[in-house]
Design a protein around this motif. Sequence first.
Motif, PDB file in Angstrom:
ATOM      1  N   SER A 193       0.913  -1.212   0.011  1.00  0.00           N
ATOM      2  CA  SER A 193      -0.062  -0.099   0.223  1.00  0.00           C
ATOM      3  C   SER A 193       0.843   1.241   0.150  1.00  0.00           C
ATOM      4  O   SER A 193       1.839   1.441   0.981  1.00  0.00           O
ATOM      5  CB  SER A 193      -0.868   0.054   1.066  1.00  0.00           C
ATOM      6  N   ALA A 194       0.714   2.092  -1.176  1.00  0.00           N
ATOM      7  CA  ALA A 194       1.495   3.391  -1.158  1.00  0.00           C
ATOM      8  C   ALA A 194       0.453   4.467  -0.482  1.00  0.00           C
ATOM      9  O   ALA A 194      -0.411   4.812  -0.885  1.00  0.00           O
ATOM     10  CB  ALA A 194       1.451   3.804  -2.757  1.00  0.00           C
ATOM     11  N   ASP A 195       0.784   4.646   1.011  1.00  0.00           N
ATOM     12  CA  ASP A 195      -0.233   5.449   1.731  1.00  0.00           C
ATOM     13  C   ASP A 195       0.828   6.702   2.409  1.00  0.00           C
ATOM     14  O   ASP A 195       1.722   7.238   2.004  1.00  0.00           O
ATOM     15  CB  ASP A 195      -0.723   4.542   2.723  1.00  0.00           C
ATOM     16  N   SER A 196       0.014   6.794   3.513  1.00  0.00           N
ATOM     17  CA  SER A 196       0.845   8.069   4.236  1.00  0.00           C
ATOM     18  C   SER A 196       2.056   7.966   4.912  1.00  0.00           C
ATOM     19  O   SER A 196       2.643   8.851   5.479  1.00  0.00           O
ATOM     20  CB  SER A 196      -0.306   8.593   5.494  1.00  0.00           C
ATOM     21  N   ARG A 197       2.469   6.728   4.966  1.00  0.00           N
ATOM     22  CA  ARG A 197       3.736   6.341   5.197  1.00  0.00           C
ATOM     23  C   ARG A 197       5.054   6.827   4.226  1.00  0.00           C
ATOM     24  O   ARG A 197       6.122   6.803   4.896  1.00  0.00           O
ATOM     25  CB  ARG A 197       4.082   4.904   5.570  1.00  0.00           C
ATOM     26  N   PHE A 198       4.645   7.008   3.243  1.00  0.00           N
ATOM     27  CA  PHE A 198       5.402   7.706   2.149  1.00  0.00           C
ATOM     28  C   PHE A 198       5.244   9.007   1.628  1.00  0.00           C
ATOM     29  O   PHE A 198       3.849   9.220   1.495  1.00  0.00           O
ATOM     30  CB  PHE A 198       5.198   6.529   0.862  1.00  0.00           C
ATOM     31  N   PRO A 199       5.998   9.759   1.292  1.00  0.00           N
ATOM     32  CA  PRO A 199       5.786  11.213   0.847  1.00  0.00           C
ATOM     33  C   PRO A 199       4.769  11.059  -0.574  1.00  0.00           C
ATOM     34  O   PRO A 199       4.964  10.067  -1.377  1.00  0.00           O
ATOM     35  CB  PRO A 199       7.430  11.725   0.415  1.00  0.00           C
ATOM     36  N   ALA A 200       4.101  12.175  -0.555  1.00  0.00           N
ATOM     37  CA  ALA A 200       3.413  12.411  -1.720  1.00  0.00           C
ATOM     38  C   ALA A 200       4.163  12.622  -3.148  1.00  0.00           C
ATOM     39  O   ALA A 200       4.959  13.317  -3.071  1.00  0.00           O
ATOM     40  CB  ALA A 200       2.309  13.616  -1.633  1.00  0.00           C
ATOM     41  N   ARG A 201       3.652  11.238  -3.822  1.00  0.00           N
ATOM     42  CA  ARG A 201       4.450  11.399  -5.073  1.00  0.00           C
ATOM     43  C   ARG A 201       3.429  10.865  -6.120  1.00  0.00           C
ATOM     44  O   ARG A 201       2.835   9.633  -5.853  1.00  0.00           O
ATOM     45  CB  ARG A 201       5.747  10.642  -5.146  1.00  0.00           C
ATOM     46  N   GLU A 202       3.172  11.305  -7.195  1.00  0.00           N
ATOM     47  CA  GLU A 202       2.278  11.033  -8.366  1.00  0.00           C
ATOM     48  C   GLU A 202       2.547   9.490  -8.671  1.00  0.00           C
ATOM     49  O   GLU A 202       3.679   9.034  -8.803  1.00  0.00           O
ATOM     50  CB  GLU A 202       2.511  11.684  -9.610  1.00  0.00           C
ATOM     51  N   GLY A 203       1.590   8.520  -8.507  1.00  0.00           N
ATOM     52  CA  GLY A 203       1.756   7.204  -8.551  1.00  0.00           C
ATOM     53  C   GLY A 203       2.420   6.337  -7.504  1.00  0.00           C
ATOM     54  O   GLY A 203       2.610   5.126  -7.479  1.00  0.00           O
ATOM     55  N   GLY A 204       2.858   7.272  -6.426  1.00  0.00           N
ATOM     56  CA  GLY A 204       3.508   6.592  -5.296  1.00  0.00           C
ATOM     57  C   GLY A 204       2.702   6.918  -4.064  1.00  0.00           C
ATOM     58  O   GLY A 204       1.536   6.603  -4.031  1.00  0.00           O
ATOM     59  N   GLY A 205       3.331   7.333  -3.139  1.00  0.00           N
ATOM     60  CA  GLY A 205       2.886   7.674  -1.799  1.00  0.00           C
ATOM     61  C   GLY A 205       1.924   8.765  -1.850  1.00  0.00           C
ATOM     62  O   GLY A 205       1.779   9.488  -2.707  1.00  0.00           O
ATOM     63  N   ILE A 206       1.178   8.843  -0.808  1.00  0.00           N
ATOM     64  CA  ILE A 206       0.221  10.259  -0.681  1.00  0.00           C
ATOM     65  C   ILE A 206       0.402  11.140   0.345  1.00  0.00           C
ATOM     66  O   ILE A 206      -0.137  12.390   0.627  1.00  0.00           O
ATOM     67  CB  ILE A 206      -1.197   9.553  -0.507  1.00  0.00           C
ATOM     68  N   GLY A 207       1.502  10.804   1.283  1.00  0.00           N
ATOM     69  CA  GLY A 207       1.550  11.871   2.433  1.00  0.00           C
ATOM     70  C   GLY A 207       0.606  11.896   3.367  1.00  0.00           C
ATOM     71  O   GLY A 207      -0.336  11.052   3.294  1.00  0.00           O
ATOM     72  N   ILE A 208       0.440  13.110   4.388  1.00  0.00           N
ATOM     73  CA  ILE A 208      -0.643  13.270   4.994  1.00  0.00           C
ATOM     74  C   ILE A 208      -1.590  13.985   4.519  1.00  0.00           C
ATOM     75  O   ILE A 208      -1.393  14.781   3.853  1.00  0.00           O
ATOM     76  CB  ILE A 208      -0.108  13.856   6.452  1.00  0.00           C
ATOM     77  N   VAL A 209      -3.006  13.387   4.422  1.00  0.00           N
ATOM     78  CA  VAL A 209      -3.887  13.888   3.239  1.00  0.00           C
ATOM     79  C   VAL A 209      -4.764  15.036   3.936  1.00  0.00           C
ATOM     80  O   VAL A 209      -5.344  14.755   5.139  1.00  0.00           O
ATOM     81  CB  VAL A 209      -4.678  12.682   2.701  1.00  0.00           C
ATOM     82  N   PRO A 210      -4.620  16.162   3.052  1.00  0.00           N
ATOM     83  CA  PRO A 210      -5.869  17.199   3.635  1.00  0.00           C
ATOM     84  C   PRO A 210      -7.228  16.518   3.496  1.00  0.00           C
ATOM     85  O   PRO A 210      -7.970  15.846   2.844  1.00  0.00           O
ATOM     86  CB  PRO A 210      -5.680  18.256   2.584  1.00  0.00           C
ATOM     87  N   LEU A 211      -8.166  16.887   4.591  1.00  0.00           N
ATOM     88  CA  LEU A 211      -9.555  16.437   4.833  1.00  0.00           C
ATOM     89  C   LEU A 211     -10.255  16.996   3.484  1.00  0.00           C
ATOM     90  O   LEU A 211     -11.230  16.464   3.337  1.00  0.00           O
ATOM     91  CB  LEU A 211     -10.072  17.044   6.312  1.00  0.00           C
ATOM     92  N   GLU A 212      -9.932  18.032   2.901  1.00  0.00           N
ATOM     93  CA  GLU A 212     -10.588  18.735   1.969  1.00  0.00           C
ATOM     94  C   GLU A 212     -10.555  17.692   1.018  1.00  0.00           C
ATOM     95  O   GLU A 212     -11.621  17.741  -0.138  1.00  0.00           O
ATOM     96  CB  GLU A 212      -9.919  20.111   1.449  1.00  0.00           C
ATOM     97  N   ASN A 213      -9.730  16.983   0.740  1.00  0.00           N
ATOM     98  CA  ASN A 213      -9.481  15.840  -0.522  1.00  0.00           C
ATOM     99  C   ASN A 213     -10.533  14.679  -0.317  1.00  0.00           C
ATOM    100  O   ASN A 213     -10.867  13.848  -1.279  1.00  0.00           O
ATOM    101  CB  ASN A 213      -8.072  15.294  -0.563  1.00  0.00           C
ATOM    102  N   ILE A 214     -10.933  14.532   0.778  1.00  0.00           N
ATOM    103  CA  ILE A 214     -11.804  13.198   0.992  1.00  0.00           C
ATOM    104  C   ILE A 214     -13.220  13.534   0.284  1.00  0.00           C
ATOM    105  O   ILE A 214     -13.985  14.454   0.765  1.00  0.00           O
ATOM    106  CB  ILE A 214     -11.993  13.062   2.495  1.00  0.00           C
ATOM    107  N   GLU A 215     -13.693  12.550  -0.382  1.00  0.00           N
ATOM    108  CA  GLU A 215     -14.790  12.696  -1.066  1.00  0.00           C
ATOM    109  C   GLU A 215     -16.040  11.749  -0.440  1.00  0.00           C
ATOM    110  O   GLU A 215     -17.247  12.453  -0.631  1.00  0.00           O
ATOM    111  CB  GLU A 215     -14.647  12.025  -2.611  1.00  0.00           C
ATOM    112  N   GLY A 216     -15.682  10.942   0.534  1.00  0.00           N
ATOM    113  CA  GLY A 216     -16.878  10.169   1.091  1.00  0.00           C
ATOM    114  C   GLY A 216     -16.388   8.988   1.837  1.00  0.00           C
ATOM    115  O   GLY A 216     -15.392   8.539   1.850  1.00  0.00           O
ATOM    116  N   LYS A 217     -17.224   8.250   2.370  1.00  0.00           N
ATOM    117  CA  LYS A 217     -17.245   7.131   3.505  1.00  0.00           C
ATOM    118  C   LYS A 217     -17.702   5.913   2.759  1.00  0.00           C
ATOM    119  O   LYS A 217     -18.670   5.825   2.149  1.00  0.00           O
ATOM    120  CB  LYS A 217     -17.848   7.362   4.866  1.00  0.00           C
ATOM    121  N   ALA A 218     -16.895   4.847   2.660  1.00  0.00           N
ATOM    122  CA  ALA A 218     -17.394   3.400   2.085  1.00  0.00           C
ATOM    123  C   ALA A 218     -18.499   2.852   2.797  1.00  0.00           C
ATOM    124  O   ALA A 218     -18.327   2.874   4.131  1.00  0.00           O
ATOM    125  CB  ALA A 218     -16.203   2.487   1.936  1.00  0.00           C
ATOM    126  N   VAL A 219     -19.467   2.383   2.550  1.00  0.00           N
ATOM    127  CA  VAL A 219     -20.562   2.057   3.252  1.00  0.00           C
ATOM    128  C   VAL A 219     -21.134   0.539   3.244  1.00  0.00           C
ATOM    129  O   VAL A 219     -21.435  -0.253   3.940  1.00  0.00           O
ATOM    130  CB  VAL A 219     -21.768   2.759   3.368  1.00  0.00           C
TER     131      VAL A 219
END
Length: 250
Positions: A193-219
């Motif tokens: 998983s390329a996630d917040s443990r890795f720096p934000a990089r296109e096609g790689g990690g995502i860094g710590i994500v702004p709440l503004e970027n969140i679209e919704g909750k999986a249900v």
Amino acid sequence: MVFLLKLAIVVFIIRSFLFSPFSIPSGSMQPRLMIGDYLFITKWNYGYSRYSLPWGIPLIPGRILPRTPARGDVVVFKAPPSAKQDYIKRVIGIPGDTVQMRGGQLFLNGKAIPKQRVADWVAPVSPNTNCDYAFQRIVAEQPVCAYPQFRETLPNGKSYNVLDLGTTEADDTGVFTVPAGHAFLMGDNRDDSADSRFPAREGGGIGIVPLENIEGKAVVNFFSTDGSAEWLLPWTWFSAARWHRIGEGF
């Protein structure tokens, strides 16, 4: 023509503010989500931003009716740095939290998150199942994936299963402090998983994500396929369906 315009407006409103479908493109959220799963997300849980709208149309400034996700929520978001691709991960840290991995163990605010070994996660090998050869087994004369599985429980009581396939660079990290207006997100498949443990990089990690970027909750999962269907053979749509996964909630 008027009917089609009205229909387009209704669909736009529903997808922007109520519900939206999402398909799983990778194995980063196994075991909870598999390639070929289709699910609905609700859009109102954390408020609205431009990323709530199709194509990220910049009609909403900042966040409206903002709410902070709960630890353990599974969310769909626009992945930094470009915010062009939709990703899905689990919320681990919220503003003010510290997050660290030590020897494959998750630490939240300096305390180890309980990690209990449970039965292996077993899934049939199929076109929609990424399976490392080292973890393939034969069960009842059929090839399956058998991955080491663990149960984590967050301080708020939220429990979920994760996969830990071995030692990787992401098993040991520094201490991350989640700033205001952000969330620390991780995949349940911890070694893929390329996630917040890795720096934000296109096609790689995502860094710590702004709440503004969140679209919704999986249900809920509304469909799942193992990838063996052929469009020109309608009966294979049924044989390829993972019926036991349909209707699973979060």
